[in-house]
Design an enzyme around this catalytic site. Structure first.
Site, PDB file in Angstrom:
ATOM      1  N   TYR A 130       0.830  -1.210   0.000  1.00 55.64           N
ATOM      2  CA  TYR A 130       0.000   0.000   0.000  1.00 55.64           C
ATOM      3  C   TYR A 130       0.864   1.260   0.000  1.00 55.64           C
ATOM      4  CZ  TYR A 130      -3.493   3.445   1.394  1.00 55.64           C
ATOM      5  OH  TYR A 130      -4.305   4.559   1.452  1.00 55.64           O
ATOM      6  N   LYS A 152       1.435   3.974  -3.122  1.00 54.58           N
ATOM      7  CA  LYS A 152       1.007   5.363  -2.966  1.00 54.58           C
ATOM      8  C   LYS A 152       2.183   6.326  -3.102  1.00 54.58           C
ATOM      9  CE  LYS A 152      -3.407   4.666  -2.245  1.00 54.58           C
ATOM     10  NZ  LYS A 152      -4.451   5.153  -3.166  1.00 54.58           N
TER      11      LYS A 152
END
Length: 289
Positions: A184, A188
């Site tokens: 994640y 990002k």
């Protein structure tokens, strides 16, 4: 330049006067603007969609579930009966499906003004990546990064023609190194740099990497460790996005922006420093005392 976490501006956890959408609603500021939103079937994406509709925008909504999109469309029409809305059931990692959705939008409405890649994925932050299914690890990266790339790839030629906006929903996780969160946070973080390349290679497009705040969505809850930080309403993100695509904050294009920052204070106090020092981008630095 202060570190992102220490930017000395007021931090908001609800809609505040500087991002109040009511002036945009009254003026129908986004009438004749076509807004494309992925991950629009729930949560932040749904809130962004209905907020733009209230302001007069035409909508193209993407998500995997057609049934869920139909529900969102009806909810918007219940409040804004004259809203023009097209829906496309598409997985953002499917190049062909996203190409068809973008071209279908242009065929129906004639243009695209604003694109908001909002679809994302997050898994439980519970063990080292070497102990997790590698296919699942890559699936998270693929949705968060390739999903944004696909929508940007097919929409940027249309945005460039008219000087449109690409507003990528990133995360404060992009600036974090939290154990067990690698797919994640890594994906990002990569989005921040991707946005910088968008503005380098498509200088007529205004692009932002945007943290929507800590919103209690299904995606955010999946991490299993963020619950106490999920106190922001989705309206905070929606109101901030309206401001970022209004023209007033074009000087922040190519940069990371947080919905929690008071935008009026950022502009008043930090604009010159951000521009002069090319701040709020991804770069290595060494603190100097």
């Amino acid at each position: 330049m202060a570190q992102l976490e220490d930017l000395p501006v007021t931090k908001h956890h609800n809609v505040y006067p500087g991002i109040d959408p009511r002036p945009f609603i009254s003026a129908q500021t986004y009438k004749d603007k076509v807004v494309v939103i992925s991950g629009a079937s729930r949560g932040i994406g749904e809130e962004i969609a209905i907020t733009y509709a209230r302001c007069g925008a035409t909508l193209s909504l993407l998500a995997r579930s057609k049934e869920a999109l139909l529900g969102v469309k009806q909810s918007i029409l219940n409040e804004v009966p004259k809203a023009q809305i097209e829906i496309f059931a598409a997985d953002v990692t499917d190049c062909d499906a996203i190409e068809k959705a973008v071209e279908g939008t242009v065929k129906r409405f004639g243009r695209i003004d604003i694109v908001i890649p909002n679809a994302g994925k997050c898994d439980a932050w519970d063990k080292p990546f070497s102990q997790k299914d590698p296919k699942e690890w890559w699936r998270t990266v693929e949705v968060n990064l390739r999903g944004v790339y696909n929508l940007a790839h097919y929409s940027l030629p249309h945005l460039e023609k008219i000087g449109g906006y690409l507003l990528v929903v990133s995360s404060i996780g992009a600036q974090s190194r939290i154990p067990y969160s690698s797919p994640y946070c890594l994906s990002k973080h990569a989005l921040n740099r991707f946005v910088e390349f968008v503005t380098i290679e498509h200088p007529n497009v205004k692009a932002f990497s945007f943290h929507p705040g800590g919103v209690r969505t299904e995606l955010a809850l999946a991490s299993s460790v963020m619950d106490d930080k999920l106190n922001d309403p989705p309206g905070l993100a929606a109101g901030t996005i309206l401001q970022l695509t209004s023209g007033r904050f074009d000087w922040l294009s190519s940069r990371y922006v947080s919905a929690n920052w008071d935008l009026d204070e950022v502009e008043k106090t930090w604009k010159k420093s951000i521009i002069d020092q090319n701040g709020l981008i991804s770069k290595l630095s060494i603190p100097v005392n």
